[in-house]
Design a protein around this motif. Structure first.
Motif, PDB file in Angstrom:
ATOM      1  N   ILE A  77       0.855  -1.203   0.000  1.00 49.47           N
ATOM      2  CA  ILE A  77       0.000   0.000   0.000  1.00 49.47           C
ATOM      3  C   ILE A  77       0.890   1.252   0.000  1.00 49.47           C
ATOM      4  CG2 ILE A  77      -1.670   1.343   1.359  1.00 49.47           C
ATOM      5  CD1 ILE A  77      -2.919  -1.319   2.256  1.00 49.47           C
ATOM      6  N   ILE A  78       1.952   1.225   0.828  1.00 49.55           N
ATOM      7  CA  ILE A  78       2.846   2.400   0.896  1.00 49.55           C
ATOM      8  C   ILE A  78       3.503   2.638  -0.476  1.00 49.55           C
ATOM      9  CG2 ILE A  78       4.911   3.379   2.006  1.00 49.55           C
ATOM     10  CD1 ILE A  78       4.142   1.855   4.568  1.00 49.55           C
ATOM     11  N   LYS A  79       3.874   1.533  -1.124  1.00 50.01           N
ATOM     12  CA  LYS A  79       4.499   1.658  -2.446  1.00 50.01           C
ATOM     13  C   LYS A  79       3.541   2.357  -3.435  1.00 50.01           C
ATOM     14  CE  LYS A  79       6.515  -1.296  -5.970  1.00 50.01           C
ATOM     15  NZ  LYS A  79       6.532  -2.691  -6.391  1.00 50.01           N
ATOM     16  N   LYS A  80       2.258   1.910  -3.391  1.00 52.10           N
ATOM     17  CA  LYS A  80       1.264   2.524  -4.286  1.00 52.10           C
ATOM     18  C   LYS A  80       1.064   4.005  -3.923  1.00 52.10           C
ATOM     19  CE  LYS A  80      -0.488  -1.117  -6.657  1.00 52.10           C
ATOM     20  NZ  LYS A  80      -1.482  -2.083  -6.294  1.00 52.10           N
ATOM     21  N   TYR A  81       1.072   4.278  -2.615  1.00 51.23           N
ATOM     22  CA  TYR A  81       0.889   5.657  -2.123  1.00 51.23           C
ATOM     23  C   TYR A  81       2.011   6.570  -2.644  1.00 51.23           C
ATOM     24  CZ  TYR A  81       2.049   9.198   1.446  1.00 51.23           C
ATOM     25  OH  TYR A  81       2.442  10.341   2.096  1.00 51.23           O
ATOM     26  N   ILE A  82       3.244   6.045  -2.634  1.00 54.80           N
ATOM     27  CA  ILE A  82       4.378   6.849  -3.099  1.00 54.80           C
ATOM     28  C   ILE A  82       4.229   7.129  -4.605  1.00 54.80           C
ATOM     29  CG2 ILE A  82       6.893   6.883  -3.458  1.00 54.80           C
ATOM     30  CD1 ILE A  82       7.155   5.320  -0.791  1.00 54.80           C
ATOM     31  N   SER A  83       3.957   6.071  -5.403  1.00 58.73           N
ATOM     32  CA  SER A  83       3.846   6.337  -6.855  1.00 58.73           C
ATOM     33  C   SER A  83       2.652   7.234  -7.166  1.00 58.73           C
ATOM     34  CB  SER A  83       3.750   5.080  -7.718  1.00 58.73           C
ATOM     35  OG  SER A  83       3.795   3.933  -7.004  1.00 58.73           O
ATOM     36  N   PHE A  84       1.545   7.030  -6.453  1.00 58.20           N
ATOM     37  CA  PHE A  84       0.353   7.862  -6.678  1.00 58.20           C
ATOM     38  C   PHE A  84       0.696   9.345  -6.487  1.00 58.20           C
ATOM     39  CE2 PHE A  84      -3.320  10.069  -4.804  1.00 58.20           C
ATOM     40  CZ  PHE A  84      -4.319   9.782  -5.702  1.00 58.20           C
ATOM     41  N   ASN A  85       1.349   9.658  -5.370  1.00 56.26           N
ATOM     42  CA  ASN A  85       1.659  11.054  -5.070  1.00 56.26           C
ATOM     43  C   ASN A  85       2.736  11.622  -5.998  1.00 56.26           C
ATOM     44  OD1 ASN A  85       0.116  12.271  -2.746  1.00 56.26           O
ATOM     45  ND2 ASN A  85       0.595  10.225  -1.965  1.00 56.26           N
ATOM     46  N   LYS A  86       3.683  10.752  -6.375  1.00 48.16           N
ATOM     47  CA  LYS A  86       4.726  11.211  -7.309  1.00 48.16           C
ATOM     48  C   LYS A  86       4.096  11.590  -8.647  1.00 48.16           C
ATOM     49  CE  LYS A  86       8.841   9.194  -7.779  1.00 48.16           C
ATOM     50  NZ  LYS A  86       9.797   8.068  -7.802  1.00 48.16           N
ATOM     51  N   GLU A  87       3.157  10.751  -9.093  1.00 50.28           N
ATOM     52  CA  GLU A  87       2.484  11.039 -10.369  1.00 50.28           C
ATOM     53  C   GLU A  87       1.743  12.365 -10.331  1.00 50.28           C
ATOM     54  OE1 GLU A  87       0.031   7.744 -11.742  1.00 50.28           O
ATOM     55  OE2 GLU A  87       1.806   6.461 -11.536  1.00 50.28           O
ATOM     56  N   LEU A  88       1.277  12.737  -9.112  1.00 54.13           N
ATOM     57  CA  LEU A  88       0.556  14.013  -8.994  1.00 54.13           C
ATOM     58  C   LEU A  88       1.524  15.190  -8.810  1.00 54.13           C
ATOM     59  CD1 LEU A  88      -2.437  12.988  -6.686  1.00 54.13           C
ATOM     60  CD2 LEU A  88      -2.527  13.486  -9.119  1.00 54.13           C
ATOM     61  N   GLY A  89       2.814  14.869  -8.727  1.00 54.18           N
ATOM     62  CA  GLY A  89       3.824  15.942  -8.654  1.00 54.18           C
ATOM     63  C   GLY A  89       4.336  16.246  -7.253  1.00 54.18           C
ATOM     64  N   ALA A  90       4.000  15.421  -6.257  1.00 50.90           N
ATOM     65  CA  ALA A  90       4.467  15.706  -4.885  1.00 50.90           C
ATOM     66  C   ALA A  90       5.936  15.312  -4.717  1.00 50.90           C
ATOM     67  CB  ALA A  90       3.612  14.931  -3.897  1.00 50.90           C
ATOM     68  N   ASP A  91       6.610  15.988  -3.810  1.00 52.28           N
ATOM     69  CA  ASP A  91       7.999  15.637  -3.509  1.00 52.28           C
ATOM     70  C   ASP A  91       7.976  14.502  -2.482  1.00 52.28           C
ATOM     71  OD1 ASP A  91      10.581  15.384  -2.745  1.00 52.28           O
ATOM     72  OD2 ASP A  91      10.837  17.430  -1.991  1.00 52.28           O
ATOM     73  N   GLN A  93      10.654  12.347  -1.966  1.00 49.50           N
ATOM     74  CA  GLN A  93      12.021  11.819  -1.833  1.00 49.50           C
ATOM     75  C   GLN A  93      12.329  11.249  -0.450  1.00 49.50           C
ATOM     76  OE1 GLN A  93      15.104  14.484  -3.016  1.00 49.50           O
ATOM     77  NE2 GLN A  93      14.554  14.337  -5.178  1.00 49.50           N
ATOM     78  N   LYS A  94      11.945  12.011   0.592  1.00 44.02           N
ATOM     79  CA  LYS A  94      12.278  11.579   1.958  1.00 44.02           C
ATOM     80  C   LYS A  94      11.625  10.228   2.269  1.00 44.02           C
ATOM     81  CE  LYS A  94      12.023  13.041   6.739  1.00 44.02           C
ATOM     82  NZ  LYS A  94      11.359  13.939   7.676  1.00 44.02           N
TER      83      LYS A  94
END
Ligand SMILES: Cc1cc2nc3c(=O)[nH]c(=O)nc-3n(C[C@H](O)[C@H](O)[C@H](O)COP(=O)(O)O)c2cc1C
Length: 302
Positions: A77-91, A93-94
């Motif tokens: 779920i966390i992995k999907k959360y990271i890609s989801f937010n990255k696709e929307l342009g969120a930073d 990295q941390k």
């Protein structure tokens, strides 16, 4: 159940010493992350502090011999959360860095579970009318609504179907409040607290209560059983008539429940069971996957 057994087994007592209890907490928090992605007006980059804490507690969970499968599922779920937010342009990295460290240190094997599905309402409508198998699998909790008006008659039709709901000794103890007034809905949704970010788009707040005066002392839990069965029936009936909906917990502390009852003039003998938010389906909408366990994991044929 005896009070002593309740105290011993409830999830929030001594949870950092009992992996089964900590698992409950971790599942709830992972689901909150998944839910966040399914909200129509999603907040880009939401929940980073929550995910950092979740990773920290997942480490503790492994230390107290928690299940590796659960860690794999939550990390998926966390992995999907990271890609989801990255696709929307969120930073991200941390979080990405912390997550990758956690996964390599603990040899996590992520899978495809969790995240969100995207649906088209016309497809759902056409297929779900075919049979109960398809219909029941097409109901999801909706947090992504359109503002197309939903006529009260549709709600009434759903309530009509639900008159057939079974209950203990046919007591039909339910009492239902349909809030349509903007101010009252806002008040109730704000007091409920589990629908931030999407309550503004729900056109009806349906509060399902049970009348305690219909039960004897030894069967008080029946008020929740009967109310729960009614609630499931109502969710299906609303979905059947094309009304998007979501169950919202009324599992609050007594003080909070009292406030809700007082503010909304609910009589003393009635117990709030669940709130159902209802509104209109979008043409294209998203939902949280909410992965389910295979029934064989919790069923014994004896
Ligand atoms: C009693 C109950 C209370 C719930 N409370 C909330 C809530 O406060 N907020 C929310 O977003 N979802 C809530 N849900 C929705 C669950 O997250 C959802 O039913 C679960 O993840 C399964 O997904 P599905 O309904 O899409 O099949 C609740 C569900 C139930 C049955």
């Amino acid at each position: 159940m005896e009070a002593i057994a309740c105290t011993k087994y409830i999830a929030d007592g001594n949870k950092f010493k009992d992996s089964e209890k900590l698992k409950t907490d971790l599942i709830i928090r992972a689901h909150a992350i998944e839910k966040g992605m399914s909200i129509g007006k999603v907040k880009i980059g939401f929940g980073q502090a929550k995910v950092i804490n979740l990773l920290k507690d997942l480490q503790t969970y492994l230390q107290i011999r928690g299940s590796k499968e659960t860690v794999n599922d939550i990390c998926s779920i966390i992995k999907k959360y990271i890609s989801f937010n990255k696709e929307l342009g969120a930073d991200m990295q941390k979080i990405e860095h912390l997550f990758s460290d956690f996964c390599s240190k603990n040899k996590v094997e992520t899978n495809e579970s969790g995240g969100i599905y995207y649906f088209n309402y016309e497809d759902i409508k056409e297929n779900s009318s075919k049979n109960f198998e398809i219909f029941s699998q097409s109901r999801f909790s909706i947090r992504d609504f359109s503002n197309k008006p939903i006529e009260i008659d549709l709600i009434k039709k759903a309530l009509k179907l639900c008159e057939r709901t079974p209950s203990a000794c046919n007591r039909q103890s339910w009492s239902i409040y349909i809030f349509q007034d903007e101010q009252q809905k806002k008040l109730l949704f704000n007091l409920q607290k589990g629908c931030n970010g999407f309550y503004q788009d729900m056109q009806y707040a349906i509060l399902l209560c049970g009348n305690l005066s219909r039960y004897n002392f030894h069967e008080l839990n029946q008020v929740y059983v009967d109310g729960g069965i009614y609630a499931m029936n109502l969710m299906y009936a609303l979905h059947f008539y094309g009304v998007a909906n979501i169950p919202l917990t009324m599992g609050h502390k007594q003080k909070q429940l009292k406030t809700i009852k007082n503010m909304l003039n609910i009589p003393d003998n009635e117990i709030p069971i669940v709130l159902i938010g209802a509104g209109a389906y979008k043409e294209n909408y998203k939902v949280a996957v909410s992965e389910r366990n295979d029934y064989s994991l919790y069923t014994k044929f004896i």
